[in-house]
Design a protein around this motif. Structure first.
Motif: not given
Length: 344
Positions: A231-260
């Motif tokens: 889980g430790f490495f998974g969260s690190i790799f996952g965060l890298m993926g978030v910022y590489i592939y979804d960095g633009e959307q993340l900066s616009k609407n935040g990490f928890f955008q669309g969560y329900n």
């Protein structure tokens, strides 16, 4: 006196057997529920039309990893007799003081992170029933990696089951002349993307699973400690993926955008997946695990048709699904008079 002692022993043994049987079926029931509900809720959450941005699957994978770490820490705390000092010592000794052992988990962790992201891609493009049946190809990839990496030997029944499995999946993916085909023509590209995502996920699941099994056999660390490291490495790799592939959307609407509420259900079910499988491996056998898989496929097919209404069953699909279900049972079949096993 001796008769009383014998009766007490028999009574204790019968109680232990009854308890183990109850745990066996409870773990299998939870596996059926977790597998079926994860697939259906993930599919529903990725196709539900809502106002505003849809949640990012990459962030959901990260949150699931963090929840898995938290759950495993609590389980280690329980094993440490609910003593914080003992927990701190165990985590320090088993993780921080063994950096090379911890680093071994980086490879399967990165692959699992890729796999978890691919499952979101697959269920965004395939109906739940087709996904469930096709994803059983991980039995084939796991078997092949087990033979090559662990030098395992497969019996005749297991090789036969793998052939039946491939045939069944081929039938499930076979294009039909029904109305379902006409409906799918508009999304032929997405169908291909979904299929490729499932196939890559099957290979990653097979390799990572066997690699993880090899590490577990080589060391004496508990499954929960290993899952914390994963889980430790998974969260690190996952965060890298978030910022590489979804960095633009993340900066616009935040990490928890669309969560329900539905998104959080998906995240929790995904986090519990690995832990449920660990419980099944501990308490159940391959035959019952195959039964759980088969029941999950049937439930996914029925709910996908009646509730999600995104799947039109055909006779070819049913024939393929029956072959896949038969293959899962046959793969776990272990005849009493063991024949000569064959090796790839």
């Amino acid at each position: 006196m001796t008769n009383r002692l014998k009766n007490k022993r028999k009574s204790k043994e019968s109680k232990n057997q009854e308890m183990s049987t109850n745990l066996k079926y409870l773990s299998l029931g939870i596996l059926v529920f977790q597998t079926t509900s994860l697939v259906l809720t993930m599919r529903y959450s990725r196709t539900l039309k809502e106002e505003g941005p849809r949640y990012l699957s990459s962030t959901a994978v990260v949150i699931a990893e963090l929840l898995k770490i938290l759950t495993c820490v609590l389980l280690v705390y329980k094993d440490s007799k609910c003593n914080l000092r003992t927990l701190n010592r165990v985590l320090h000794d088993e993780i921080l003081n063994k950096p090379m052992e911890t680093l071994k988990l980086a490879i399967p962790s990165g692959i699992y992170t890729l796999q978890n992201n691919l499952l979101y891609v697959a269920l965004s493009n395939l109906d739940a029933a087709t996904y469930q049946v096709t994803y059983q190809l991980k039995i084939l990839t796991t078997a092949l990696f087990s033979v090559s990496m662990l030098s395992k030997k497969l019996g005749v029944y297991q090789w036969l089951s793998l052939v039946i499995l491939m045939t069944g999946v081929a039938f499930v993916q076979w294009p039909s002349d029904s109305q379902a085909t006409a409906a799918k023509e508009h999304s032929a590209g997405s169908q291909f993307v979904g299929l490729m995502a499932v196939l890559i996920a099957c290979f990653s699941s097979g390799f990572a699973g066997v690699y993880f099994e090899k590490i577990l056999k080589e060391t004496k660390q508990s499954v929960w400690i290993r899952n914390i490291q994963l889980g430790f490495f998974g969260s690190i790799f996952g965060l890298m993926g978030v910022y590489i592939y979804d960095g633009e959307q993340l900066s616009k609407n935040g990490f928890f955008q669309g969560y329900n509420k539905l998104t959080w259900i998906v995240v929790i079910l995904q986090a519990l997946g690995g832990l449920v499988i660990a419980a099944v491996i501990k308490y159940a056998d391959n035959i019952l695990k195959g039964f759980a898989t088969s029941l999950s496929i049937i439930l996914s097919t029925l709910i996908s048709y009646f509730w999600l209404q995104d799947f039109v069953p055909t006779s070819v699909f049913f024939f393929g699904a029956i072959l896949v279900i038969a293959a899962t049972f046959l793969y776990g079949y272990d005849p009493k008079p063991a024949g000569n096993p064959i090796k790839a």
